[in-house]
Design an enzyme around this catalytic site. Structure first.
Site, mmCIF file in Angstrom:
data_model
loop_
_atom_site.group_PDB
_atom_site.id
_atom_site.type_symbol
_atom_site.label_atom_id
_atom_site.label_comp_id
_atom_site.label_asym_id
_atom_site.label_seq_id
_atom_site.Cartn_x
_atom_site.Cartn_y
_atom_site.Cartn_z
ATOM 1 N N GLY A 20 0.806 -1.217 0.000
ATOM 2 C CA GLY A 20 0.000 0.000 0.000
ATOM 3 C C GLY A 20 0.832 1.257 0.000
ATOM 4 O O GLY A 20 0.514 2.235 0.683
ATOM 5 N N ALA A 21 1.895 1.271 -0.803
ATOM 6 C CA ALA A 21 2.879 2.357 -0.710
ATOM 7 C C ALA A 21 2.715 3.433 -1.771
ATOM 8 O O ALA A 21 3.610 4.265 -1.937
ATOM 9 C CB ALA A 21 4.294 1.771 -0.786
ATOM 10 N N ASN A 22 1.600 3.450 -2.469
ATOM 11 C CA ASN A 22 1.431 4.469 -3.497
ATOM 12 C C ASN A 22 0.807 5.753 -2.953
ATOM 13 O O ASN A 22 0.746 6.766 -3.651
ATOM 14 C CB ASN A 22 0.567 3.935 -4.649
ATOM 15 N N THR A 23 0.362 5.723 -1.687
ATOM 16 C CA THR A 23 -0.271 6.906 -1.116
ATOM 17 C C THR A 23 -0.139 6.892 0.398
ATOM 18 O O THR A 23 0.222 5.872 0.994
ATOM 19 C CB THR A 23 -1.770 6.953 -1.508
ATOM 20 N N GLY A 24 -0.422 8.033 1.020
ATOM 21 C CA GLY A 24 -0.532 8.107 2.476
ATOM 22 C C GLY A 24 0.698 7.656 3.233
ATOM 23 O O GLY A 24 1.844 7.966 2.896
ATOM 24 N N GLY A 26 2.071 4.700 3.602
ATOM 25 C CA GLY A 26 2.985 3.832 2.875
ATOM 26 C C GLY A 26 3.909 4.610 1.960
ATOM 27 O O GLY A 26 5.112 4.305 1.860
ATOM 28 N N SER A 144 -3.457 -0.144 14.706
ATOM 29 C CA SER A 144 -4.213 1.093 14.909
ATOM 30 C C SER A 144 -4.712 1.155 16.339
ATOM 31 O O SER A 144 -4.921 0.115 16.985
ATOM 32 C CB SER A 144 -5.410 1.123 13.945
ATOM 33 N N TYR A 170 -13.376 -3.575 11.831
ATOM 34 C CA TYR A 170 -12.066 -2.931 11.701
ATOM 35 C C TYR A 170 -11.232 -3.181 12.947
ATOM 36 O O TYR A 170 -10.041 -3.541 12.854
ATOM 37 C CB TYR A 170 -12.231 -1.427 11.487
#
Length: 304
Positions: A20-24, A26, A144, A170
């Site tokens: 998940g490293a394309n945004t935020g 990550g 989290s 969640y």
């Protein structure tokens, strides 16, 4: 001393795989590791977005397709990584979904549990033998503060088929991230090379909040400027867990501010439920059965 990105050691020669490293969070994690000299792999579902993200990072960055909602994709991604990287120094299980409406993965798992926990469980198991020979290697899993909300692993209804509560689901997935980390560390202890560590970003401004229930949107919009922090700060606990030489396996890092919502990364504790050894072992066994993935490290002995 406040731990900042300035404390990140040089990462030359190290390979870091980040989901998940394309945004935020990550993306910020990947950017800083690449700037410190690591060879970074962005393991992402949308490779087009991954390539755009890679173009924004200075350093050695590549993209690997990975859809955590599909065990077939997880196996394919692991095979692709094995073909291109004979060793991995850092596996950072960062990707996740939050508060989604009731949906299932391609394998029929509840979406949050399947993505946040089972997908990462399977990926770690398939790649772990590339980390085990590497001194100082680490598996960092992002949890989290939500793991405390309605904290329980619902073994009688893991997939929330009888009734569904998006916040509870969640919380279960994030609690599972911690139980997985603690059980994995006990299994790794005898090997002495790889450590399992957990982190959480506090309350960070990322795309993860897009599925927040409507009733919560107005209060959150009012409070966010007071209690949240940007992704650049939210990534620091993960970066510390991944790179600080003083970190030990089985530790958990989060912000040092009020209710761990924002601030500099420090060692924190998780909920009492997360330390339940019997529940950890049971979750591990169930996760192996559901994913079909077996790890190259056995159950820890009582002495470990």
């Amino acid at each position: 001393m406040k731990w900042t990105e300035q404390q990140i050691p040089r990462q030359d020669g190290r390979v870091a795989v980040i989901t998940g490293a394309n945004t935020g969070l990550g993306f910020e994690t990947a950017r800083r590791l690449a700037e410190r000299g690591a060879s970074v792999v962005l393991a992402v579902r949308d490779t087009a977005k991954g390539k755009l993200a890679a173009a924004r990072i200075n350093g050695d960055v590549s993209v690997q397709e990975l859809d955590l909602t599909s065990l077939e994709s997880v196996h394919a991604a692991a095979a692709g990584l094995r073909a291109t990287h004979p060793r991995i120094d850092l596996l950072i299980n960062n990707a996740g979904v939050m508060y989604t409406p009731r949906q299932t993965t391609r394998d029929g798992f509840e979406l949050q549990f399947g993505t946040n926990h089972l997908g990462h469980f399977a990926l770690t198991g398939l790649l772990l033998d590339l980390l085990l020979p590497v001194p100082g290697s680490r598996v960092v899993t992002v949890s989290s503060t939500g793991h405390r909300i309605r904290a329980a692993i619902h073994f009688d209804d893991l997939q929330w088929e009888r009734s569904y509560a998006r916040i509870g689901a969640y919380g279960q997935s994030k609690l599972a991230n911690l139980m997985f980390t603690y059980e994995l560390q006990r299994r790794l202890a005898a090997h002495g090379t790889t450590a399992a560590v957990a982190a959480h970003p506090g309350i960070s401004n990322t795309e993860l909040v897009r599925n927040i229930p409507p009733a919560m949107r107005r209060p959150v919009s009012w409070l966010a400027p007071l209690i949240s922090q940007p992704a650049t700060a939210g990534a620091l606990p993960t970066l510390r867990a991944a790179t600080d030489p003083s970190v030990l396996g089985g530790q958990y890092y989060g912000p040092d501010g009020l209710v761990e919502g924002r601030g500099y990364p420090k060692l924190v504790t998780s909920s009492p439920e997360s330390y339940d050894l019997n529940a950890q072992e049971r979750l591990w066994a169930v996760s192996e059965d559901l994913t079909g993935v077996r790890f190259p490290v056995g159950r820890a002995t009582a002495a470990a």
